[in-house]
Design an enzyme around this catalytic site. Structure first.
Site, PDB file in Angstrom:
ATOM      1  N   TYR A 223       1.014  -1.126   0.067  1.00  0.00           N
ATOM      2  CA  TYR A 223       0.104  -0.086   0.091  1.00  0.00           C
ATOM      3  C   TYR A 223       0.988   1.094   0.056  1.00  0.00           C
ATOM      4  O   TYR A 223       1.545   1.468   0.829  1.00  0.00           O
ATOM      5  CB  TYR A 223      -0.881  -0.063   1.234  1.00  0.00           C
ATOM      6  CG  TYR A 223      -2.037  -0.825   1.315  1.00  0.00           C
ATOM      7  CD1 TYR A 223      -3.433  -0.356   0.665  1.00  0.00           C
ATOM      8  CD2 TYR A 223      -2.016  -2.172   1.569  1.00  0.00           C
ATOM      9  CE1 TYR A 223      -4.288  -1.177   0.582  1.00  0.00           C
ATOM     10  CE2 TYR A 223      -3.280  -3.077   1.601  1.00  0.00           C
ATOM     11  CZ  TYR A 223      -4.329  -2.515   1.064  1.00  0.00           C
ATOM     12  OH  TYR A 223      -5.259  -3.238   1.076  1.00  0.00           O
ATOM     13  N   ASP A 251      -6.493  -0.530  -5.723  1.00  0.00           N
ATOM     14  CA  ASP A 251      -7.957  -0.381  -5.854  1.00  0.00           C
ATOM     15  C   ASP A 251      -8.370   0.034  -4.300  1.00  0.00           C
ATOM     16  O   ASP A 251      -9.721  -0.342  -4.244  1.00  0.00           O
ATOM     17  CB  ASP A 251      -8.510  -1.752  -6.433  1.00  0.00           C
ATOM     18  CG  ASP A 251      -8.093  -2.814  -5.320  1.00  0.00           C
ATOM     19  OD1 ASP A 251      -7.261  -2.553  -4.450  1.00  0.00           O
ATOM     20  OD2 ASP A 251      -8.966  -3.664  -5.413  1.00  0.00           O
ATOM     21  N   HIS A 364     -11.717  -6.833  -3.791  1.00  0.00           N
ATOM     22  CA  HIS A 364     -11.731  -7.218  -2.304  1.00  0.00           C
ATOM     23  C   HIS A 364     -12.814  -8.005  -1.658  1.00  0.00           C
ATOM     24  O   HIS A 364     -13.507  -7.689  -0.658  1.00  0.00           O
ATOM     25  CB  HIS A 364     -11.385  -6.047  -1.474  1.00  0.00           C
ATOM     26  CG  HIS A 364     -10.102  -5.377  -1.548  1.00  0.00           C
ATOM     27  ND1 HIS A 364      -9.738  -4.463  -2.382  1.00  0.00           N
ATOM     28  CD2 HIS A 364      -8.981  -5.506  -0.592  1.00  0.00           C
ATOM     29  CE1 HIS A 364      -8.515  -4.056  -2.204  1.00  0.00           C
ATOM     30  NE2 HIS A 364      -8.122  -4.585  -1.239  1.00  0.00           N
TER      31      HIS A 364
END
Length: 466
Positions: A223, A251, A364
């Site tokens: 991240y 995303d 996710h």
């Protein structure tokens, strides 16, 4: 360094001077209350433990070296004196367990034996659309093919895996088990599968690598922090430690509205107090913030870079740092929509031009996508369907995926059973994948072809109750 008494630490219990005790060491965390610092949990959770022992709240969600990396040495105030340390230990031992802790202990005592767990259907109840995405695909098996020797092994980015499944990056494993991500690493080593480590792991990247077996491949899910220097150091650290690939998540720029996650602290407080909370009329015209916050998951991405571009990722962050690693991008796939996205294809072309070695497709929560060209196409299912997890893996492989990632099932397994739970899930998946492959007439993963599945967009009518 100085040694401190309980009363001396307790004097620093405000936003002007905020000290906390962690593992009998005293830290001045006043700077963490500054808005510009952007502590993921916000200042209120720090102030809750101002002047007190915060060990029980700190340890489950922070790597052991978090303070060393983020707090200047001048803010490491020293240790508790022997009498104070004994008092803190005694208070920890005598502290009554909360209702939630008693619930967890009772649940652990009621775990079924491992040999009674025959499938993964009870591990997760997925959102309906994520489940339905795979139920739209039906098999077209071939018959009269030799399948006595069925091999589910494959490679992911050139690394061997015993089954076409890897452990997806999932944060904060220590919330479920004291060993946390180390359980996943050791279980992956015993099962010969690949693990992806989350940027928000509850163990440090060093600890996770130390738990790995020699030559065990570990991938890293990045991240990207809004601060380029912090992001660059993180990339260099994981490269130095020997992680084999970088998976750049693209995303999750902002936190989704995860209501269950946001409500969890309130529910635990109500469980502990035994009574629900009600609105209290203010005594003056002051209007307090009613923002419910981001929840645990939202706080983890609060400091992520929202201005990422392919140029920034490829030239200034990853590829220029160490071109021998394989950065893998993770594009967004919306839940419940057709796996045919023109925009997704355009992003895939840009990813290829940026030099990525593969694309991992995720919402996710479960998604699939066909890919062409020279990519290594991956599909990920981080939230399981309700009943046919292993069949979903095989369907994704038929559609062109190289492998499928699972997150929560492995988190739940290590939380309840540690390393044996991780190994058990892999054994279940291996058995069910081999069964599905044999019924399809496939000896190997390479034999799974797109013509073996068909998408059918119709809804079955509910059965009559008459």
């Amino acid at each position: 360094m100085s040694s401190w008494s309980i009363s001396q630490v307790a004097e620093h219990n405000s936003a002007k001077s905020c000290w906390v005790i962690i593992k009998n060491h005293v830290y001045d965390v006043t700077d963490f209350l500054n808005v510009s610092f952007e502590h993921p949990g916000g200042p209120s959770i720090i102030l809750k433990y101002a002047g007190k022992d915060a060990t029980s709240a700190y340890e489950p969600i922070h790597p052991p070296d978090a303070l060393e990396k983020n707090l200047p040495p001048s803010k490491h105030m020293g240790s508790l004196n022997p009498d104070a340390a004994r008092t803190v230990i005694q208070e920890q031992q005598n502290k009554p367990k909360t209702k939630d802790e008693l619930r967890v202990l009772a649940a652990l005592k009621q775990r079924p034996p491992l040999d009674h767990i025959l499938n993964l259907a009870d591990m997760e109840v997925a959102f309906q659309e994520n489940s339905r995405a795979f139920t739209r695909f039906f098999f077209h098996p071939r018959v009269m093919r030799p399948v006595s020797q069925c091999d589910p092994s494959t490679t992911i980015l050139g690394f061997q895996t015993s089954i076409p499944v890897f452990i997806s990056g999932a944060a904060l494993a220590k919330l479920g088990h004291p060993q946390g991500e180390a359980n996943l690493t050791r279980g992956a080593a015993q099962s010969n599968i690949v693990q992806m480590v989350s940027s928000n792991a509850s163990l440090s990247y060093e600890e996770i690598m130390a738990a790995s077996a020699p030559s065990q491949p570990l991938f890293f899910q990045l991240y990207k922090n809004v601060n380029d220097d912090i992001a660059g150091r993180r990339v260099r650290d994981v490269e130095r430690l020997g992680y084999k690939a970088i998976w750049l998540t693209v995303d999750a720029l902002v936190a989704g509205n995860r209501e269950k996650d946001i409500c969890a602290p309130w529910q635990m407080e109500e469980m502990e107090s035994g009574k629900p909370a009600y609105y209290v009329e203010p005594t003056d015209d002051t209007v307090e913030s009613t923002d419910a916050g981001l929840g645990t998951a939202g706080a983890l991405v609060a400091n992520d870079d929202r201005d990422m571009t392919w140029e920034k990722a490829s030239h200034s962050l990853i590829l220029s740092a160490f071109p021998h690693l394989e950065p893998v991008c993770r594009p967004y796939l919306g839940s419940g929509k057709s796996p045919s996205f023109p925009l997704l294809s355009k992003d895939a072309v840009l990813a290829a031009e940026a030099g990525v070695e593969g694309i991992l497709i995720s919402n996710h929560g479960g998604g699939i996508e066909r890919g062409t060209g020279e990519f290594i196409w991956l599909a990920v299912v981080t939230i399981l369907t309700q009943t046919i997890v292993s069949l979903d893996v095989v369907k994704a492989l038929c559609l062109g995926a190289r492998a499928v990632g699972l997150g929560r099932p492995f988190l739940y397994a290590q939380s309840a059973y540690g390393v044996p739970g991780v190994v058990k899930i892999v054994n279940i998946l291996r058995r069910e994948i081999i069964t599905a492959m044999r019924l399809l007439g496939a000896q190997s993963v390479e034999d799974l072809k797109p013509e073996m599945v068909e998408r059918v967009d119709w809804q079955t009518l509910p059965r009559s109750r008459l």
